[in-house]
Motif scaffolding. Structure first.
Motif, PDB file in Angstrom:
ATOM      1  N   ILE A   1      -8.653 -18.137  61.276  1.00 35.78           N
ATOM      2  CA  ILE A   1      -9.627 -19.206  61.326  1.00 35.78           C
ATOM      3  C   ILE A   1      -9.627 -19.917  59.987  1.00 35.78           C
ATOM      4  O   ILE A   1      -9.707 -19.285  58.940  1.00 35.78           O
ATOM      5  N   ASP A   2      -9.547 -21.219  60.041  1.00 33.42           N
ATOM      6  CA  ASP A   2      -9.651 -22.029  58.833  1.00 33.42           C
ATOM      7  C   ASP A   2     -11.131 -22.239  58.538  1.00 33.42           C
ATOM      8  O   ASP A   2     -11.791 -23.061  59.173  1.00 33.42           O
ATOM      9  N   LYS A   3     -11.662 -21.473  57.598  1.00 33.65           N
ATOM     10  CA  LYS A   3     -13.089 -21.507  57.302  1.00 33.65           C
ATOM     11  C   LYS A   3     -13.546 -22.877  56.808  1.00 33.65           C
ATOM     12  O   LYS A   3     -14.707 -23.235  56.956  1.00 33.65           O
ATOM     13  N   ILE A   6     -14.737 -25.343  59.666  1.00 31.78           N
ATOM     14  CA  ILE A   6     -15.920 -24.988  60.445  1.00 31.78           C
ATOM     15  C   ILE A   6     -17.163 -25.459  59.698  1.00 31.78           C
ATOM     16  O   ILE A   6     -17.336 -25.181  58.513  1.00 31.78           O
ATOM     17  N   ASN A   7     -18.024 -26.150  60.390  1.00 30.23           N
ATOM     18  CA  ASN A   7     -19.255 -26.638  59.780  1.00 30.23           C
ATOM     19  C   ASN A   7     -20.390 -25.652  60.055  1.00 30.23           C
ATOM     20  O   ASN A   7     -21.339 -25.961  60.772  1.00 30.23           O
TER      21      ASN A   7
END
Length: 77
Positions: A1-3, A6-7
């Motif tokens: 997951i590309d942190k 993500i909002n």
């Protein structure tokens, strides 16, 4: 997951074991503890992240002093 994409606030959970008077993450135990925590979340129908701090399965307990806003540490002796 590309942190970064993500909002949302992502909380990292660290499971540590006491070994030679030092708390360390031991992969096999951490993996099992993650499964235990997911089971705990489902069984208790948790909807708020703060409720995870009550997780106390198989001797794990939340350690406020070792934690910060983004990383919550659970230890087992």
């Amino acid at each position: 997951i590309d942190k970064n994409s993500i909002n949302a606030k992502i909380i990292n959970i660290a499971f540590k074991e006491l070994k030679n008077d030092v708390y360390k993450i031991i992969g096999i135990y951490a993996k099992r503890a993650r499964g235990l925590m997911v089971n705990y979340m489902i069984k208790n129908r948790l909807t708020e992240p703060e409720s995870l701090k009550d997780f106390n399965v198989e001797g794990y307990q939340f350690r406020q002093a070792m934690s910060d806003d983004l990383t919550w540490v659970f230890t087992r002796d």
